[in-house]
Design a protein around this motif. Structure first.
Motif, PDB file in Angstrom:
ATOM      1  N   ILE A 239       0.851  -1.195   0.000  1.00  0.00           N
ATOM      2  CA  ILE A 239       0.000   0.000   0.000  1.00  0.00           C
ATOM      3  C   ILE A 239       0.885   1.244   0.000  1.00  0.00           C
ATOM      4  O   ILE A 239       0.617   2.221  -0.718  1.00  0.00           O
ATOM      5  CB  ILE A 239      -0.948  -0.010   1.214  1.00  0.00           C
ATOM      6  CG1 ILE A 239      -1.891  -1.213   1.131  1.00  0.00           C
ATOM      7  CG2 ILE A 239      -1.756   1.290   1.277  1.00  0.00           C
ATOM      8  CD1 ILE A 239      -2.771  -1.391   2.342  1.00  0.00           C
ATOM      9  N   GLU A 240       1.967   1.193   0.764  1.00  0.00           N
ATOM     10  CA  GLU A 240       2.919   2.314   0.768  1.00  0.00           C
ATOM     11  C   GLU A 240       3.560   2.497  -0.597  1.00  0.00           C
ATOM     12  O   GLU A 240       3.723   3.628  -1.079  1.00  0.00           O
ATOM     13  CB  GLU A 240       3.999   2.073   1.830  1.00  0.00           C
ATOM     14  CG  GLU A 240       3.489   2.118   3.260  1.00  0.00           C
ATOM     15  CD  GLU A 240       4.594   1.848   4.259  1.00  0.00           C
ATOM     16  OE1 GLU A 240       5.775   1.765   3.832  1.00  0.00           O
ATOM     17  OE2 GLU A 240       4.300   1.702   5.454  1.00  0.00           O
ATOM     18  N   GLN A 241       3.938   1.390  -1.248  1.00  0.00           N
ATOM     19  CA  GLN A 241       4.519   1.485  -2.585  1.00  0.00           C
ATOM     20  C   GLN A 241       3.514   2.058  -3.587  1.00  0.00           C
ATOM     21  O   GLN A 241       3.879   2.823  -4.490  1.00  0.00           O
ATOM     22  CB  GLN A 241       4.998   0.107  -3.059  1.00  0.00           C
ATOM     23  CG  GLN A 241       6.206  -0.422  -2.312  1.00  0.00           C
ATOM     24  CD  GLN A 241       6.761  -1.695  -2.945  1.00  0.00           C
ATOM     25  OE1 GLN A 241       6.977  -1.766  -4.146  1.00  0.00           O
ATOM     26  NE2 GLN A 241       7.007  -2.706  -2.117  1.00  0.00           N
ATOM     27  N   THR A 242       2.256   1.691  -3.425  1.00  0.00           N
ATOM     28  CA  THR A 242       1.214   2.226  -4.312  1.00  0.00           C
ATOM     29  C   THR A 242       1.020   3.717  -4.070  1.00  0.00           C
ATOM     30  O   THR A 242       0.845   4.488  -5.025  1.00  0.00           O
ATOM     31  CB  THR A 242      -0.108   1.467  -4.091  1.00  0.00           C
ATOM     32  OG1 THR A 242       0.110   0.070  -4.287  1.00  0.00           O
ATOM     33  CG2 THR A 242      -1.179   1.934  -5.069  1.00  0.00           C
ATOM     34  N   LEU A 243       1.057   4.125  -2.813  1.00  0.00           N
ATOM     35  CA  LEU A 243       0.950   5.560  -2.494  1.00  0.00           C
ATOM     36  C   LEU A 243       2.096   6.343  -3.116  1.00  0.00           C
ATOM     37  O   LEU A 243       1.897   7.449  -3.656  1.00  0.00           O
ATOM     38  CB  LEU A 243       0.924   5.763  -0.982  1.00  0.00           C
ATOM     39  CG  LEU A 243      -0.354   5.303  -0.253  1.00  0.00           C
ATOM     40  CD1 LEU A 243      -0.162   5.393   1.252  1.00  0.00           C
ATOM     41  CD2 LEU A 243      -1.545   6.146  -0.695  1.00  0.00           C
ATOM     42  N   GLU A 244       3.296   5.774  -3.057  1.00  0.00           N
ATOM     43  CA  GLU A 244       4.457   6.427  -3.684  1.00  0.00           C
ATOM     44  C   GLU A 244       4.236   6.569  -5.185  1.00  0.00           C
ATOM     45  O   GLU A 244       4.542   7.620  -5.777  1.00  0.00           O
ATOM     46  CB  GLU A 244       5.725   5.601  -3.427  1.00  0.00           C
ATOM     47  CG  GLU A 244       6.204   5.621  -1.983  1.00  0.00           C
ATOM     48  CD  GLU A 244       7.427   4.737  -1.787  1.00  0.00           C
ATOM     49  OE1 GLU A 244       8.013   4.293  -2.812  1.00  0.00           O
ATOM     50  OE2 GLU A 244       7.802   4.464  -0.634  1.00  0.00           O
ATOM     51  N   TYR A 245       3.703   5.535  -5.800  1.00  0.00           N
ATOM     52  CA  TYR A 245       3.448   5.572  -7.248  1.00  0.00           C
ATOM     53  C   TYR A 245       2.418   6.641  -7.591  1.00  0.00           C
ATOM     54  O   TYR A 245       2.580   7.411  -8.537  1.00  0.00           O
ATOM     55  CB  TYR A 245       2.988   4.195  -7.734  1.00  0.00           C
ATOM     56  CG  TYR A 245       2.605   4.170  -9.186  1.00  0.00           C
ATOM     57  CD1 TYR A 245       3.589   4.087 -10.177  1.00  0.00           C
ATOM     58  CD2 TYR A 245       1.259   4.255  -9.590  1.00  0.00           C
ATOM     59  CE1 TYR A 245       3.238   4.072 -11.529  1.00  0.00           C
ATOM     60  CE2 TYR A 245       0.922   4.238 -10.936  1.00  0.00           C
ATOM     61  CZ  TYR A 245       1.918   4.154 -11.897  1.00  0.00           C
ATOM     62  OH  TYR A 245       1.578   4.166 -13.221  1.00  0.00           O
ATOM     63  N   ILE A 246       1.361   6.704  -6.795  1.00  0.00           N
ATOM     64  CA  ILE A 246       0.298   7.691  -7.047  1.00  0.00           C
ATOM     65  C   ILE A 246       0.851   9.112  -6.901  1.00  0.00           C
ATOM     66  O   ILE A 246       0.581  10.002  -7.717  1.00  0.00           O
ATOM     67  CB  ILE A 246      -0.888   7.473  -6.084  1.00  0.00           C
ATOM     68  CG1 ILE A 246      -1.566   6.133  -6.386  1.00  0.00           C
ATOM     69  CG2 ILE A 246      -1.889   8.616  -6.191  1.00  0.00           C
ATOM     70  CD1 ILE A 246      -2.630   5.740  -5.371  1.00  0.00           C
ATOM     71  N   ASN A 247       1.642   9.338  -5.864  1.00  0.00           N
ATOM     72  CA  ASN A 247       2.169  10.687  -5.589  1.00  0.00           C
ATOM     73  C   ASN A 247       3.164  11.142  -6.644  1.00  0.00           C
ATOM     74  O   ASN A 247       3.361  12.353  -6.836  1.00  0.00           O
ATOM     75  CB  ASN A 247       2.811  10.724  -4.204  1.00  0.00           C
ATOM     76  CG  ASN A 247       1.778  10.581  -3.094  1.00  0.00           C
ATOM     77  OD1 ASN A 247       0.636  11.001  -3.242  1.00  0.00           O
ATOM     78  ND2 ASN A 247       2.197   9.993  -1.980  1.00  0.00           N
ATOM     79  N   LYS A 248       3.798  10.186  -7.328  1.00  0.00           N
ATOM     80  CA  LYS A 248       4.766  10.546  -8.362  1.00  0.00           C
ATOM     81  C   LYS A 248       4.112  10.821  -9.722  1.00  0.00           C
ATOM     82  O   LYS A 248       4.730  11.388 -10.611  1.00  0.00           O
ATOM     83  CB  LYS A 248       5.805   9.429  -8.529  1.00  0.00           C
ATOM     84  CG  LYS A 248       6.774   9.322  -7.367  1.00  0.00           C
ATOM     85  CD  LYS A 248       7.758   8.188  -7.585  1.00  0.00           C
ATOM     86  CE  LYS A 248       8.730   8.050  -6.416  1.00  0.00           C
ATOM     87  NZ  LYS A 248       9.647   6.909  -6.594  1.00  0.00           N
ATOM     88  N   LYS A 249       2.855  10.392  -9.851  1.00  0.00           N
ATOM     89  CA  LYS A 249       2.174  10.603 -11.121  1.00  0.00           C
ATOM     90  C   LYS A 249       1.905  12.100 -11.350  1.00  0.00           C
ATOM     91  O   LYS A 249       1.545  12.803 -10.401  1.00  0.00           O
ATOM     92  CB  LYS A 249       0.845   9.845 -11.157  1.00  0.00           C
ATOM     93  CG  LYS A 249       0.989   8.346 -11.334  1.00  0.00           C
ATOM     94  CD  LYS A 249      -0.343   7.642 -11.406  1.00  0.00           C
ATOM     95  CE  LYS A 249      -1.137   8.019 -12.628  1.00  0.00           C
ATOM     96  NZ  LYS A 249      -0.530   7.512 -13.862  1.00  0.00           N
ATOM     97  N   PRO A 250       2.070  12.584 -12.583  1.00  0.00           N
ATOM     98  CA  PRO A 250       1.839  14.002 -12.876  1.00  0.00           C
ATOM     99  C   PRO A 250       0.367  14.369 -12.706  1.00  0.00           C
ATOM    100  O   PRO A 250      -0.504  13.555 -12.840  1.00  0.00           O
ATOM    101  CB  PRO A 250       2.280  14.128 -14.347  1.00  0.00           C
ATOM    102  CG  PRO A 250       2.203  12.738 -14.901  1.00  0.00           C
ATOM    103  CD  PRO A 250       2.479  11.812 -13.766  1.00  0.00           C
TER     104      PRO A 250
END
Length: 385
Positions: free
Chosen positions: A374-385
Motif C-alpha cells: 500500500i505504501e509502494q502504491t501511495l508512492e506511485y500515485i504521488n509521483k504521477k503528474p
C-alpha cells in the motif's frame, strides 16, 4: 507330515498373494474407469480435449501402467489424466481418512548432502535450489526427463515430485498426504500453491486480511482504500457484501482509489458484480492491487476493470486459475474409496481461457521485499503528474 504342512502353507501364501494382486488390479481398474468417465463429463474436457487422440493414448498408457501398481503409483498414474487438462479448478487427492495413520513419503535414492551441494549454487530464478517449509530445508532438483523431486535435506525423504505441463507451468504431486497441486510456477522465490519457498524474508505481497472480507477507509484527502478479500457465493458472504456495498456505494468521493484484491480466492459474480458496476461508475483513478494468490472470480474481476483507462494494476502475476470452476462443489470418491476427484461444471469463456495457467500480469510490478505494498502504491500515485 511337516513337509505336507509347509507345502499347504506355501500354497496358501501364494494363493493369498495372487488374490491380493488381483484385488489390487481390479480396484485400480475400477478407479481408472470412474475417473476417466467423470473427466469426460466436465466442460473443460469437452471444450479442450474431446476427441483428442493424444489424450486417448494417455488413457491407454495409464491403463497399462496402473494394472499392478501399488497405491502411490496408482495415484501417480491417475493424476496424469487430471494434469493433462488445462483446468486448474480440478482437484485430485487421497480421500481424507482420520483412521489412516500412514504417510506416503518415499526414500530418495540420492544422499541429502549430495543434493545440497548440487542445488546450493542455483540462482533464485532457477526452479532447482534450496527451499524451506515447515522450518526444514528441502532440495529441489531435476531427476530426469523433465521430472523434479523435492527432498527433505534432513532425513532424505522425497516430499514431492514436480512435472512439466503442456501449459508452461508445473504440476506437483505432494506426498505425505497424496495430493495433486495443479498449476504451480516459481514467483518471487515461492512455488505457488505449495509450502515451498526459497526465501524466509517477509514478503509484502501477502495480505494479512484478518477476519473481515470487506473494508473501506480514507487514507488521505485524495486517496481511498477499498479491500475486497472474498467473492464467495455463500449465503453469509453475499449478505455481508450487500450490507457493505450499501454502506460505501455513495461514499467513494476521493480522486484516487486503491482497490485491494490480494489473496482473494474468488467466488462468483453474485458477489463481485455489484462492485464491478460501482467501480465502473467511479469517476476517479483506480489502482488495483493483485498478487499470486488472486484467483478465479477475482481474476475475472480484474479482467472486467483492466480495459478502463482509469485503471492501473499493480503487484505481481495472478495465479491463472480463472476458467471453468464449480457451481455445486460436488466431489466424486472413486470406487476403491482411496481417492477423491473434484470436478468442474462451469463452461468458461475464451477470454478467461487465454489466462488459464498463465495469470494476469500487472501494469506495474511492485517489490516483494522492499516495503508494504500500500505504501509502494501511495508512492506511485504521488509521483504521477
Amino acid at each position: 507330515m511337516k513337509k505336507v504342512f509347509y507345502t499347504f502353507l506355501l500354497l496358501f501364501l501364494v494363493t493369498l498373494h495372487v488374490s491380493k494382486s488381483i484385488a489390487q488390479e481390479n480396484q485400480n481398474q475400477a478407479d481408472l474407469e470412474a475417473l476417466y468417465t467423470a473427466i469426460q463429463k466436465t466442460p473443460s474436457y469437452k471444450k479442450r480435449l474431446k476427441g483428442d487422440k493424444a489424450y486417448q493414448q494417455l488413457y491407454e498408457d495409464v491403463k497399462l501402467k496402473i494394472a499392478k501398481a501399488g497405491e502411490i503409483e496408482a495415484f501417480r498414474q491417475l493424476s496424469k489424466l487430471v494434469s493433462a487438462i488445462n483446468d486448474n479448478h480440478l482437484g485430485f487427492y487421497r480421500t481424507p481418512d482420520t483412521a489412516l495413520k500412514m504417510s506416503y513419503f518415499l526414500m530418495g535414492q540420492d544422499k541429502p548432502g549430495d543434493i545440497m551441494k548440487r542445488v546450493r549454487p542455483k540462482f533464485e530464478s532457477d526452479l532447482e535450489g534450496v527451499y524451506f517449509a515447515y522450518n526444514r530445508p528441502y532440495g529441489l532438483y531435476e531427476k530426469g526427463d523433465k521430472v523434479y523431486q523435492v527432498m527433505n535435506l534432513v532425513d532424505g525423504f522425497i516430499m514431492a515430485e514436480i512435472f512439466h505441463t503442456p501449459y508452461g507451468g508445473y504440476d506437483v504431486l505432494l506426498y505425505g498426504s497424496l495430493q495433486l497441486i495443479k498449476n504451480t510456477r516459481l514467483v518471487n522465490g515461492t512455488l505457488l500453491g505449495t509450502p515451498f519457498t526459497k526465501s524466509r524474508e517477509k514478503k509484502f505481497s501477502i495480505l494479512d486480511k484478518g477476519n473481515e472480507n470487506f473494508e473501506y477507509k480514507i487514507l488521505n484527502d485524495k486517496i481511498g482504500y477499498l479491500r475486497l478479500s472474498s467473492f464467495s457465493s455463500s449465503t453469509e458472504n453475499i449478505k455481508k457484501s450487500e450490507v457493505f456495498y450499501q454502506k460505501i456505494s455513495d461514499t467513494l468521493e476521493t480522486t484516487n482509489l486503491i482497490v485491494d484484491v490480494r489473496n482473494n480466492g474468488g467466488g462468483g459474480f453474485k458477489t463481485s458484480q455489484k462492485f464491478i458496476n460501482l467501480l465502473k461508475k467511479y469517476k476517479g483513478n483506480i489502482f488495483l492491487l493483485q498478487n499470486s494468490a488472486t484467483v478465479s472470480n477475482a481474476e475475472q474481476f480484474i479482467l472486467e476493470l483492466k480495459p478502463l483507462k482509469k485503471v492501473t494494476t499493480l503487484g505481481e502475476q495472478t495465479r491463472g486459475t480463472i476458467t471453468f470452476g464449480s457451481n455445486y462443489g460436488a466431489k466424486i470418491v472413486l470406487p476403491s474409496g482411496r481417492f477423491t476427484f473434484y470436478p468442474t461444471d462451469m463452461k468458461g469463456t475464451n477470454r478467461d481461457l487465454a489466462y488459464e495457467s498463465k495469470g494476469i500480469n500487472p501494469d506495474i510490478t511492485l517489490d516483494v521485499f522492499k516495503s508494504d505494498w500500500i505504501e509502494q502504491t501511495l508512492e506511485y500515485i504521488n509521483k504521477k503528474p
